[in-house]
Write a protein that holds these residues in place. Structure first.
Motif, PDB file in Angstrom:
ATOM      1  N   ASP A 205     -28.345  23.214  -0.353  1.00 48.11           N
ATOM      2  CA  ASP A 205     -28.957  23.896  -1.495  1.00 48.11           C
ATOM      3  C   ASP A 205     -28.154  25.134  -1.870  1.00 48.11           C
ATOM      4  O   ASP A 205     -27.715  25.897  -1.005  1.00 48.11           O
ATOM      5  CB  ASP A 205     -30.395  24.288  -1.141  1.00 48.11           C
ATOM      6  CG  ASP A 205     -31.215  24.627  -2.372  1.00 48.11           C
ATOM      7  OD1 ASP A 205     -30.711  24.403  -3.495  1.00 48.11           O
ATOM      8  OD2 ASP A 205     -32.346  25.110  -2.219  1.00 48.11           O
ATOM      9  N   GLU A 208     -23.513  25.170  -7.420  1.00 44.68           N
ATOM     10  CA  GLU A 208     -22.353  24.310  -7.204  1.00 44.68           C
ATOM     11  C   GLU A 208     -21.187  24.789  -8.057  1.00 44.68           C
ATOM     12  O   GLU A 208     -21.351  25.112  -9.234  1.00 44.68           O
ATOM     13  CB  GLU A 208     -22.668  22.853  -7.532  1.00 44.68           C
ATOM     14  CG  GLU A 208     -21.542  21.900  -7.146  1.00 44.68           C
ATOM     15  CD  GLU A 208     -21.933  20.436  -7.237  1.00 44.68           C
ATOM     16  OE1 GLU A 208     -21.037  19.590  -7.030  1.00 44.68           O
ATOM     17  OE2 GLU A 208     -23.104  20.146  -7.513  1.00 44.68           O
ATOM     18  N   GLU A 276     -15.277  20.272  -4.738  1.00 52.32           N
ATOM     19  CA  GLU A 276     -16.628  20.665  -5.126  1.00 52.32           C
ATOM     20  C   GLU A 276     -17.324  21.291  -3.932  1.00 52.32           C
ATOM     21  O   GLU A 276     -17.283  20.756  -2.809  1.00 52.32           O
ATOM     22  CB  GLU A 276     -17.387  19.442  -5.641  1.00 52.32           C
ATOM     23  CG  GLU A 276     -16.731  18.872  -6.894  1.00 52.32           C
ATOM     24  CD  GLU A 276     -17.412  17.615  -7.410  1.00 52.32           C
ATOM     25  OE1 GLU A 276     -18.361  17.144  -6.753  1.00 52.32           O
ATOM     26  OE2 GLU A 276     -16.985  17.115  -8.459  1.00 52.32           O
ATOM     27  N   ARG A 278     -20.830  23.741  -2.529  1.00 53.22           N
ATOM     28  CA  ARG A 278     -22.131  24.384  -2.695  1.00 53.22           C
ATOM     29  C   ARG A 278     -22.108  25.734  -1.980  1.00 53.22           C
ATOM     30  O   ARG A 278     -21.687  25.835  -0.818  1.00 53.22           O
ATOM     31  CB  ARG A 278     -23.241  23.518  -2.099  1.00 53.22           C
ATOM     32  CG  ARG A 278     -23.566  22.286  -2.923  1.00 53.22           C
ATOM     33  CD  ARG A 278     -24.650  22.555  -3.927  1.00 53.22           C
ATOM     34  NE  ARG A 278     -25.041  21.345  -4.641  1.00 53.22           N
ATOM     35  CZ  ARG A 278     -26.011  21.298  -5.542  1.00 53.22           C
ATOM     36  NH1 ARG A 278     -26.691  22.402  -5.830  1.00 53.22           N
ATOM     37  NH2 ARG A 278     -26.304  20.178  -6.152  1.00 53.22           N
ATOM     38  N   THR A 280     -24.166  27.930  -0.198  1.00 52.38           N
ATOM     39  CA  THR A 280     -25.461  27.907   0.485  1.00 52.38           C
ATOM     40  C   THR A 280     -25.708  29.218   1.219  1.00 52.38           C
ATOM     41  O   THR A 280     -24.818  30.069   1.348  1.00 52.38           O
ATOM     42  CB  THR A 280     -25.517  26.749   1.495  1.00 52.38           C
ATOM     43  OG1 THR A 280     -24.721  27.079   2.648  1.00 52.38           O
ATOM     44  CG2 THR A 280     -24.991  25.452   0.875  1.00 52.38           C
ATOM     45  N   ILE A 287     -18.598  19.769  -0.658  1.00 59.21           N
ATOM     46  CA  ILE A 287     -19.273  18.515  -0.983  1.00 59.21           C
ATOM     47  C   ILE A 287     -18.271  17.375  -0.994  1.00 59.21           C
ATOM     48  O   ILE A 287     -18.510  16.309  -0.434  1.00 59.21           O
ATOM     49  CB  ILE A 287     -19.994  18.630  -2.338  1.00 59.21           C
ATOM     50  CG1 ILE A 287     -21.019  19.783  -2.299  1.00 59.21           C
ATOM     51  CG2 ILE A 287     -20.657  17.306  -2.713  1.00 59.21           C
ATOM     52  CD1 ILE A 287     -22.065  19.653  -1.203  1.00 59.21           C
TER      53      ILE A 287
END
Length: 433
Positions: A205, A208, A276, A278, A280, A287
């Motif tokens: 979570d 991005e 890519e 994230r 968090t 990713i």
């Protein structure tokens, strides 16, 4: 052994005019300056490509054996000094050809780490880099067991597709069945070794982003960061991106350390990657790493905002030169894609010609095209607008205004029945009439 064959750069797939001509234009100019021929192997009959390439061969490039045979035949007529590719389904055979011809490339281990999401996860996890829990499963029963072990919510995705096709979030076991079916069926349009099943991952979570960077003899050189916007939950359709030359993430030591380490672990040697990530609460989580330039005109945004010419960088690494990735501009650029509210047959699209900060506006589908939203289809875009400005807030306002000026006429149609074979995204304009 020496030959009298002219030196040439071999390009595997030109891509679409709207998305890649600006790359081809620079590569062509640099090749001519260097006295090299630019040779293309392409799937479509050439039109706009004729202005840039010295030799074009049309074959089914998705038949990798045929592609390799064609490239070897060309290598009897030219001295191949570099192999270039920016098309996701073709990065694997392009890297294999670069290795065979002894020219700079991603490397065989590197391209496997980029193309195979399961291999990427496995190798990054083994190296101690932050990664979500993950399992590759062959069927729905395996998906249920994996999701229970990993813990909901989970991401369910094909093993090796791009553009977020077939990727969705399953919040609980009830949503998992549909998410697995979508990922499994989407995988069937991809490369044969990666068809079937699905990859189940814990949900990382946070916002991005993507980073386009050059790799020269294993040295990772970040170029620019794009902040991503997505929509249509539980799917992840990419609706826009913004690149800011002054983005503080370009100086974030933790992020840059993770990116550098990941490229070392995957043993990527030479090329441009699109990673890519994230952001968090426990830090940056990769990713995926893609062995190519970013899509969605992200490199064009990067060029507009920073002055870095991705085509020139690609030429340099493909010909064994360390690229200069210094910024020569300090601006911001963004793109927004127009999507229909529902599945439809498109009748017409009109885009603005002038509005503050507008760099580019274009239809993305021809009249008569059927646009299907996930899970029946992906990248159902009818238009795009690109704007520039001094900062992200200004660009956001300009994008919103430019997007509001796009006029669409379309007729709503019913979504396809569940289980319908996914077709690759239709309607991305090329000039191949």
């Amino acid at each position: 052994m020496t030959t009298n064959n002219p030196g040439a750069l071999l390009v595997i797939g030109s891509g679409l005019k709207l998305y890649r001509e600006y790359i081809v234009r620079t590569v062509s100019a640099r090749a001519r300056e260097a006295g090299l021929k630019l040779v293309l192997v392409n799937n479509l009959k050439p039109t706009w490509q004729n202005a840039y390439f010295d030799d074009i061969t049309v074959v089914n490039v998705f038949d990798h054996a045929l592609l390799a045979e064609t490239a070897r035949e060309l290598a009897t007529r030219y001295t191949v000094t570099g192999v270039l590719c920016w098309d996701e389904p073709l990065v694997m055979p392009a890297a294999e050809l670069a290795a065979e011809f002894g020219v700079p490339g991603l490397s065989i281990p590197g391209v496997h780490g980029c193309r195979d999401k399961h291999s990427c996860r496995t190798r990054l996890t083994a190296a101690g880099l932050p990664q979500p829990g993950f399992e590759l499963v062959p069927d729905l029963a395996g998906a249920r067991e994996a999701a229970a072990r990993i813990g909901y919510p989970v991401i369910v995705k094909p093993r090796a597709l791009g553009a977020s096709m077939g990727v969705s979030l399953a919040a609980d076991e009830q949503a998992l069945e549909s998410a697995y079916r979508v990922a499994h069926e989407a995988s069937l349009v991809g490369d044969e070794p990666y068809r079937g099943g699905a990859l189940i991952e814990g949900f990382a979570d946070g916002p991005e982003i993507s980073i386009d960077g050059a790799v020269y003899k294993g040295e990772y050189l970040p170029m620019f960061v794009a902040r991503k916007s997505t929509g249509m939950p539980p799917f992840f359709e990419e609706t826009g991106h913004v690149v800011d030359a002054a983005d503080p993430l370009l100086r974030d030591e933790e992020l840059l350390g993770v990116l550098t380490r990941a490229h070392q672990v995957l043993r990527i040697e030479n090329g441009i990657t699109h990673t890519e990530v994230r952001l968090t609460a426990r830090g940056p989580v990769i990713i995926e790493v893609n062995g190519r330039l970013g899509g969605d005109l992200i490199p064009f945004l990067g060029k507009t905002a920073t002055g870095i010419d991705p085509g020139g960088v690609l030429f340099d690494v493909a010909t064994g030169q360390r690229p200069d990735v210094s910024h020569t501009r300090a601006g911001t650029a963004g793109i927004r894609f127009g999507y229909p509210a529902h599945d439809c047959v498109l009748h017409s699209v009109t885009v603005p010609e002038e509005t503050p900060g507008l760099v580019l506006a274009s239809p993305m589908a021809e009249p008569g095209t059927t646009l299907r939203l996930p899970p029946g289809g992906y990248i159902a875009r009818h238009s795009l607008v690109v704007c520039e400005g001094p900062d992200p807030d200004t660009v956001a306002r300009r994008l919103a205004h430019a997007a509001s000026l796009v006029k669409v006429e379309a007729e709503e149609v019913e979504p396809p029945p569940a289980g319908t074979t996914l077709e690759m995204p239709a309607g991305l304009l090329d000039v191949d009439e």
